[in-house]
Scaffold this motif. Structure first.
Motif, PDB file in Angstrom:
ATOM      1  N   THR A   2       0.586  -1.156  -0.077  1.00 30.81           N
ATOM      2  CA  THR A   2       0.080   0.048  -0.087  1.00 30.81           C
ATOM      3  C   THR A   2       0.920   1.070  -0.177  1.00 30.81           C
ATOM      4  OG1 THR A   2      -1.720  -1.246   1.153  1.00 30.81           O
ATOM      5  CG2 THR A   2      -1.876   1.176   1.245  1.00 30.81           C
ATOM      6  N   PHE A   7      -3.370   3.500  -1.712  1.00 28.41           N
ATOM      7  CA  PHE A   7      -3.709   2.406  -2.972  1.00 28.41           C
ATOM      8  C   PHE A   7      -2.988   1.132  -2.786  1.00 28.41           C
ATOM      9  CE2 PHE A   7      -4.188   6.384  -5.412  1.00 28.41           C
ATOM     10  CZ  PHE A   7      -5.602   6.309  -5.628  1.00 28.41           C
ATOM     11  N   TYR A   9      -1.685  -1.358  -4.781  1.00 25.68           N
ATOM     12  CA  TYR A   9      -1.444  -1.718  -6.004  1.00 25.68           C
ATOM     13  C   TYR A   9      -1.070  -3.232  -6.329  1.00 25.68           C
ATOM     14  CZ  TYR A   9      -0.818   3.085  -7.060  1.00 25.68           C
ATOM     15  OH  TYR A   9      -1.188   4.596  -7.308  1.00 25.68           O
ATOM     16  N   MET A  13      -3.487  -5.094  -9.028  1.00 24.15           N
ATOM     17  CA  MET A  13      -2.910  -5.787 -10.068  1.00 24.15           C
ATOM     18  C   MET A  13      -3.432  -7.304 -10.128  1.00 24.15           C
ATOM     19  SD  MET A  13      -0.795  -5.543 -12.787  1.00 24.15           S
ATOM     20  CE  MET A  13       0.496  -4.417 -12.301  1.00 24.15           C
ATOM     21  N   GLU A 124       1.674  -9.774  -5.157  1.00 21.99           N
ATOM     22  CA  GLU A 124       1.512  -9.340  -6.512  1.00 21.99           C
ATOM     23  C   GLU A 124       1.756 -10.470  -7.542  1.00 21.99           C
ATOM     24  OE1 GLU A 124       3.864  -6.048  -7.386  1.00 21.99           O
ATOM     25  OE2 GLU A 124       3.418  -4.779  -5.745  1.00 21.99           O
ATOM     26  N   ARG A 157       9.956  -2.086 -11.734  1.00 25.84           N
ATOM     27  CA  ARG A 157       9.695  -0.939 -10.966  1.00 25.84           C
ATOM     28  C   ARG A 157      10.643   0.122 -10.799  1.00 25.84           C
ATOM     29  NH1 ARG A 157       7.460  -4.717  -6.817  1.00 25.84           N
ATOM     30  NH2 ARG A 157       5.261  -4.615  -7.143  1.00 25.84           N
TER      31      ARG A 157
END
Length: 159
Positions: A2, A7, A9, A13, A124, A157
């Motif tokens: 977070t 958010f 993510y 995703m 993720e 990233r």
């Protein structure tokens, strides 16, 4: 993960990529498999909502890889799950699979794959690049499968 703005993510995703898988399966349910497309779907058989016969669960107590290619029927896609009729050991079986139970979704014909981790807030998915090399272990019901190189999203990233 977070961010400072609130958010999550990783979860966003996961949801987006599971939605991609759902959309593809939905199109197959409506139109059939185009061209050489076929799927290997590995799922967590212990996940809540996975519905399968007891005898099949005894043979696959933790995970199962299904092949959607030539012999399948009754594929139906709902918002949070799909159902399909396949044959295991020459026995027709209907499986109900929540999208959250899917660990991997691979379309070897397009050298495309997704790998999902357990549904946790910081998880993720990983995007898989499929190669043409042979794999030592083939999924149940498959004739052949390419190996996969897992590419972590961390690679892309910005620091």
């Amino acid at each position: 993960m977070t961010g400072a703005d609130g958010f999550d993510y990783g979860r966003l995703m996961q949801r987006a990529l599971r939605g991609l898988m759902a959309e593809v399966l939905g199109r197959v349910a409506e139109e059939g498999l185009p061209g050489e497309h076929h799927f290997y779907i590995n799922l967590d058989t212990t996940h809540p909502g996975v519905d399968m016969p007891d005898w099949l669960r005894e043979r696959h107590p933790e995970e199962l890889t299904m092949v959607i290619q030539h012999e399948y029927s009754d594929l139906a896609v709902m918002a949070d799950r799909f159902s399909i009729r396949l044959s295991f050991s020459n026995r027709p079986v209907t499986l109900v699979v929540p999208f959250d139970a899917v660990r991997t979704f691979v379309d070897p014909s397009m050298e495309f794959g997704l790998k999902f981790e357990a549904h946790e807030p910081d998880d993720e998915p990983e995007v898989m690049a499929i190669t043409e090399e042979a794999v030592d272990e083939e999924p149940a019901g498959s004739e052949s499968q390419g190996s996969a190189e897992v590419v972590s999203l961390d690679t892309f990233r910005k620091s």
